[in-house]
Design an enzyme around this catalytic site. Structure first.
Site, PDB file in Angstrom:
ATOM      1  CB  SER A 176      -0.947  -0.030   1.198  1.00 45.88           C
ATOM      2  OG  SER A 176      -1.982   0.913   1.047  1.00 45.88           O
ATOM      3  CE  LYS A 228     -15.978  20.356   7.490  1.00 47.04           C
ATOM      4  NZ  LYS A 228     -14.613  20.697   7.056  1.00 47.04           N
TER       5      LYS A 228
END
Length: 348
Positions: A176, A228
């Site tokens: 990763s 948000k």
């Protein structure tokens, strides 16, 4: 025994008061003290290797053989000096500029905290390294947050931009975010059973909204901006929020794939960017790595013709940290001493 117990209680109270006073003083001192620079440690790995080899020779070989080896070394040294003396001036300058291999270590956690020291090490190396040198980073990381490993990869790109060869060695894992760093290198070397790949993105958010509802607890979340907050731990999640969260993951995955492709165009990115991992010997087949070898073998191969130098930057410790370490050292010493006296009084 009653006296020892009372004494131990008094001692603990005294230490507690001293700790509180010490930390208060440390807070005051840290507010006034200017930031101190860290320290750079440089060690020549060739010397340790030569010392081990010499010790083994001393233990295993007879005196006559050791004497002959010493004579041969002395003779070779004289020949090298004579050849250098008689060589043209241009070649002498070239010979004296011996290649250096700078070794850095990166042991990554989920936040990529080691980037704080690696950035200083890279800055130091770039101040003296030349394109004939090489930087070797021994990398171990299973990945973590995107912004942390993105910064770490960008720090490694500074080496490439300076036209200094960069080699990444992976002995255990570079997955990763760890592989995001590794792919920046000119050459990736992995041990046969090192784990590489995991070019994917994962995120999970626990939600206890139903549990809170059973307890008659309401959670209000107010935002300005449609997205948000997409998913929340305490409030009720919506299908729209889930879809936006998934889309954000896909966008991040696309950014990850484009970055790896730009660094290693020889990869079939759609084939390997599935989140899967491969062992070093398998990773060679799909071009995730260039060579299957341990970092030790790679560094040893440079000992004869290059100066192999390990560079380590140590962050300065704050006053509170130093006092804390000192306190625990003293506490451990006092506890061991007290237990020893107690055991002795009871005949143990």
């Amino acid at each position: 025994m009653e006296f020892l117990t009372d004494y131990a209680g008094f001692l603990l109270k005294l230490i507690s008061v001293a700790v509180v006073i010490g930390f208060l003083l440390a807070i005051v001192a840290s507010g006034k003290r200017k930031a101190q620079p860290g320290s750079l440690s440089v060690s020549k790995l060739n010397e340790g290797y030569d010392a081990m080899k010499a010790e083994l020779d001393r233990q295993l070989l007879d005196k006559k053989t050791l004497k002959n080896i010493a004579k041969e070394k002395k003779k070779q040294t004289k020949l090298d000096k004579k050849a250098q003396k008689n060589a043209p001036k241009d070649s002498v300058v070239e010979e004296s500029a011996k290649k250096r291999v700078y070794v850095l270590d990166f042991d990554g956690d989920i936040k990529a905290s080691a980037v704080d020291t690696m950035r200083e090490e890279i800055t130091a190396v770039l101040s003296v390294a030349t394109p004939q040198d090489e930087v070797v980073v021994r990398l171990e990381s299973g990945g973590g947050v995107v912004h942390g490993y993105g910064l770490a990869a960008s720090q490694l790109q500074r080496i490439r931009e300076a036209h200094i060869p960069l080699t990444i060695c992976v002995d255990k894992v570079a997955a990763s975010g760890g592989y995001m760093m590794a792919c920046v290198a000119d050459k990736i070397i992995a041990a046969p059973f090192a784990i590489l790949g995991s070019i994917g993105v994962v995120a999970q958010v626990p939600n206890v909204h139903r549990l809170l509802g059973k307890s008659l607890i309401d959670v209000e979340l107010h935002t300005a901006g449609r997205y948000k907050r997409t998913l929340t731990m305490l409030g009720e999640n919506t299908d729209e929020g889930r879809e936006k969260f998934k889309q954000d993951l896909e966008d991040t995955h696309g950014l990850f794939k484009r970055f790896v492709s730009s660094q290693r165009p020889q990869l079939d990115i759609e084939e390997i960017a599935t989140g899967e991992t491969w062992y070093g010997s398998e990773a060679l087949g799909n071009k995730l790595v260039d060579v299957v070898m341990t970092s030790d073998a790679y560094l040893v191969s440079h000992y004869e013709k290059a100066d192999v130098v390990q560079v380590v930057y140590k962050q300065p410790k704050g006053m509170a940290e130093r006092l804390g370490l000192s306190f625990f050292a003293v506490l451990e010493q006092k506890a061991v001493s007290w237990l020893g006296k107690l055991a002795q009084s009871r005949g143990y």
